[in-house]
Structure formats: structure tokens, C-alpha cells
Design a protein around this motif. Structure first.
Motif, PDB file in Angstrom:
ATOM      1  N   LYS A 130      35.520  45.245  39.036  1.00  8.25           N
ATOM      2  CA  LYS A 130      35.448  45.835  40.371  1.00  8.25           C
ATOM      3  C   LYS A 130      35.130  44.798  41.439  1.00  8.25           C
ATOM      4  O   LYS A 130      35.565  44.913  42.582  1.00  8.25           O
ATOM      5  CB  LYS A 130      34.390  46.940  40.390  1.00  8.25           C
ATOM      6  N   SER A 131      34.365  43.798  41.079  1.00  6.18           N
ATOM      7  CA  SER A 131      33.991  42.773  42.058  1.00  6.18           C
ATOM      8  C   SER A 131      35.160  41.859  42.419  1.00  6.18           C
ATOM      9  O   SER A 131      35.078  41.093  43.375  1.00  6.18           O
ATOM     10  CB  SER A 131      32.840  41.924  41.512  1.00  6.18           C
ATOM     11  N   HIS A 132      36.263  41.907  41.650  1.00  6.04           N
ATOM     12  CA  HIS A 132      37.447  41.076  41.928  1.00  6.04           C
ATOM     13  C   HIS A 132      38.701  41.942  42.011  1.00  6.04           C
ATOM     14  O   HIS A 132      39.789  41.489  41.662  1.00  6.04           O
ATOM     15  CB  HIS A 132      37.625  40.020  40.833  1.00  6.04           C
ATOM     16  N   PHE A 133      38.547  43.188  42.473  1.00  4.24           N
ATOM     17  CA  PHE A 133      39.655  44.131  42.352  1.00  4.24           C
ATOM     18  C   PHE A 133      40.857  43.725  43.196  1.00  4.24           C
ATOM     19  O   PHE A 133      41.985  43.702  42.710  1.00  4.24           O
ATOM     20  CB  PHE A 133      39.195  45.537  42.730  1.00  4.24           C
ATOM     21  N   THR A 134      40.642  43.386  44.463  1.00  5.77           N
ATOM     22  CA  THR A 134      41.767  42.998  45.319  1.00  5.77           C
ATOM     23  C   THR A 134      42.443  41.750  44.785  1.00  5.77           C
ATOM     24  O   THR A 134      43.672  41.661  44.762  1.00  5.77           O
ATOM     25  CB  THR A 134      41.281  42.761  46.760  1.00  5.77           C
TER      26      THR A 134
END
Length: 393
Positions: A130-134
Motif C-alpha cells: 500500500k505504501s508504494h501503490f501508485t
């Protein structure tokens, strides 16, 4: 002590990303070569065109159901089964079979494409922290962007050197390669279990993901506008007395890949909003430039970069928005909803623009595209719906 951030570039994520290149490249290569095959086989122009395009309509029709399947059954198994179809179906074109059989094979290929592209996207998404989703969504999209640019060229090279036998054998080998890439993946299977007995409402709920509808609607609109460049740019420049637009597509593809490799690292809700608005505004400027500037090599080169950057920036965020709010067990439906928007835009766009141009000509299509994207920019600017901040893991 905070937990260390999970890594993005894991073996499983990279294998799924590479597999997506061949999943998408397979369809794009055959979309072009099947039309040529139909013409060379002596079919009528309409029959040859149907043999090519029925694949896209079958894929579009399968898309909502592919999300339902991916949420109710193991995604890895569905992807492998689709790849088996990829492997077997091209071999039918090596024999002199009736047209109806070949048409059925193309429909089956479309069904396989609808399931395979949704499944591989859902598998890859499950490995993105989630912390690197984009960033993860951006990197995954590089493969599809790259295959869109190179697959037709690869197919034409194979055709020139090995004929249609080589084309269909290569396509069959692509299916085997997808299977080889997917088998080692340790897939995180999150299966949605319906809480009530089967009924129409439950079925419809499984065909789409509500949290993805906003970004899907924006994507659908941009896809319709994108058709003005994908299929009508050469007609427009010829109307203005200029021939040759090949470099435009190459440069725009390079811009798309470059942006996806770099800008995805900038994450967070505020950054996503800035990227989305900036990309939409750049895209509007590219359409305005196509209408206002005479299409010289220099102007088309500059506008191709603006066009590629604008589409890439807006697409990264809209894709991330479509997936980031969906529950893990609904990731198949979320991916299918987003992908169906592009499919529908590419199916409806040519019909709308071709009808308009047949009646009014090509002179104002980029003015209309500019106005449309500018309106979308204003909607995005003032709408309350924005990318949410993703929770760090």
C-alpha cells in the motif's frame, strides 16, 4: 519500532508484470495480423474485418464476468487456463478450416484475453504494498504500454520472414511462455465468499466494483478522446496536406514509458491529485496544439511528447484510484471495471468519431477533444472525489 516497508520489486510481482507484456502483446499482434490473414485468405473485406474485430468485442463482453471469476476462483489457475487457450487456438489457423471455425476461435481468444488480462492485473496488484501503490501500478503499466508499441512491428517482421505459419506458431509459443512465467508465482489468493444464496443482485454485485466506477468513468471519457489520435490523426494531417505520422506514435510511446518509470515514485494523496490534474491539463494542451499548429515534424514531435506525458500521468492515477479503495477480495472486479472502461471507449470511440467525421469532416475533432478534456479537468479540479491517502504498511 515501525515495521520495515515491504519491497515492491519482488520476484512474484516482476514475473506477473513480465507475463502481462505477453498477455497484451498477443492480442495486439493478432489484431493486426489476423486482418491481413483474412484478406490474403480470400475472405471478403467485411469477413476479414470481422475476423479481426470480433476478438475485441468478445474480450469486452467477457470483461465484467472475468472480474467475477477472478474474485470467486483462484486467479493463477484462471490465468493458466487462459494461456492454454492462447497456446491451442492459433494452431487452428495453420489448417484450412471453414471460416465459421476460425471466427469461433477468435471469439474464444477474446474470452481468454478478457480473463487473462484481468487475472494477471489482479495477481500483480496483490503484491503491491500500500505504501508504494501508485508506483507499483505505474511499473505494471509499463509492460502494457511497451507491448502496444512493439507488438505490431514484431508481428510484421515474423510475417515477412516466416509467413503466417511463423505468426501463429509464435502466438502459440507466447501462451507457453505465459504459463512458464506464471507457474513459479506464489499467488496470494483472496477469494470472495458470497454471504447469501445466489441471486440476481449478488451476481450483478460481482460484475463490477463500485469504488472503481468514478475513475472508470474518467478513463472511459479519455479513451473516447484518445481515439482521435489513435485512428484519425493520419486522416487529419492528410486533410491539412501533410503525410506521415509514424514518429508521433513512437515518441508518444517513449514518453508514456518514461513517465511511468519515473513519476510513479511520487506517491501520496496530494501528489496523486497534482499529477492527475497536471496530466489532464497537459493532455488538453496537446489536443489544442493539434488543432492550432500546422503539423510539421517539429510541432508533431513536441505534441507527441505532451500527448504521451498527459495520458500517462492521468492514467497512472486513475488506475491507482480504481484499485486502491477496493477490498482485497474484490480486486478482480476492480481491475475488470477499470479495464472495461478502456475497452468500451476503444469500441465506442471509433463509431462516434467516424460518424462525426463522415458528416462534418476532420477540421474540428481536436477542438472538440480539447474542450472535452478541459471540461474533465474542471470536474476533477472541483470534484470532492480525490485519490485517498494510502495507509503505510
Amino acid at each position: 519500532m515501525s515495521k520495515p516497508a515491504k519491497a515492491l520489486y519482488t520476484k512474484d510481482f516482476l514475473l506477473a508484470t513480465i507475463a502481462s507484456v505477453f498477455v497484451g502483446g498477443y492480442s495486439i499482434l493478432l489484431l493486426t495480423l489476423t486482418l491481413m490473414y483474412g484478406n490474403d485468405a480470400g475472405f471478403t473485406a467485411a469477413a476479414a474485418g470481422l475476423l479481426s474485430s470480433v476478438f475485441a468485442f468478445a474480450s469486452l463482453g467477457m470483461r465484467p464476468f472475468s472480474g467475477l471469476l477472478c474474485d470467486r476462483f483462484p486467479k493463477k489457475r484462471l490465468l493458466i487456463l487462459s494461456a492454454v487457450g492462447y497456446t491451442v487456438l492459433p494452431l487452428l489457423f495453420l489448417a484450412e478450416l471453414p471460416y465459421g471455425v476460425l471466427l469461433g476461435a477468435r471469439i474464444a481468444q477474446g474470452f481468454c484475453m478478457g480473463v487473462a488480462s484481468t487475472a494477471v492485473a489482479a495477481i500483480a496488484t496483490s503484491f503491491i504494498p500500500k505504501s508504494h501503490f501508485t508506483e507499483g501500478v505505474s511499473i505494471f503499466g509499463v509492460g502494457m504500454s511497451a507491448c502496444s508499441a512493439v507488438a505490431p512491428g514484431i508481428g510484421l517482421w515474423i510475417l515477412a520472414h516466416f509467413g503466417y505459419t511463423g505468426v501463429f506458431l509464435y502466438s502459440s509459443f507466447t501462451g507457453l511462455l505465459i504459463i512458464a512465467l506464471v507457474l513459479p508465482i506464489r499467488c496470494r489468493e483472496t477469494i470472495e465468499m458470497p454471504q447469501s444464496r445466489a441471486c440476481l443482485g449478488v451476481l450483478l454485485r460481482g460484475l463490477y466494483e463500485p469504488t472503481a466506477l468514478y475513475s472508470a468513468a474518467c478513463t472511459l471519457f479519455l479513451a473516447v478522446m484518445q481515439i482521435t489520435v489513435m485512428q484519425f490523426l493520419s486522416y487529419y494531417t492528410a486533410w491539412r496536406g501533410v503525410n506521415g505520422t509514424y514518429a508521433f506514435y513512437t515518441l508518444s510511446a517513449v514518453a508514456v514509458v518514461t513517465v511511468r518509470l519515473t513519476i510513479g515514485r511520487i506517491s501520496g494523496a496530494k501528489a496523486d491529485r497534482v499529477i492527475l490534474l497536471t496530466g489532464t491539463l497537459i493532455l488538453a494542451a496537446a489536443y489544442a496544439g493539434l488543432r492550432l499548429l500546422f503539423p510539421t515534424a517539429l510541432s508533431l514531435g513536441i505534441l507527441s511528447v505532451l500527448y504521451g506525458c498527459g495520458h500517462s500521468m492521468s492514467g497512472i492515477v486513475l488506475n491507482s484510484m480504481a484499485l486502491s479503495e477496493a477490498p482485497p477480495e474484490r480486486m478482480g472486479a476492480a481491475n475488470a471495471t477499470y479495464l472495461a472502461a478502456s475497452d468500451l471507449g476503444y469500441a465506442v470511440g471509433p463509431l462516434l468519431w467516424n460518424s462525426y467525421c463522415a458528416r462534418y469532416g476532420y477540421s474540428q475533432i481536436y477542438l472538440l477533444a480539447f474542450i472535452g478534456v478541459l471540461v474533465l479537468f474542471l470536474i476533477l479540479l472541483f470534484a470532492r472525489k480525490t485519490p485517498k491517502k494510502r495507509v503505510k504498511e
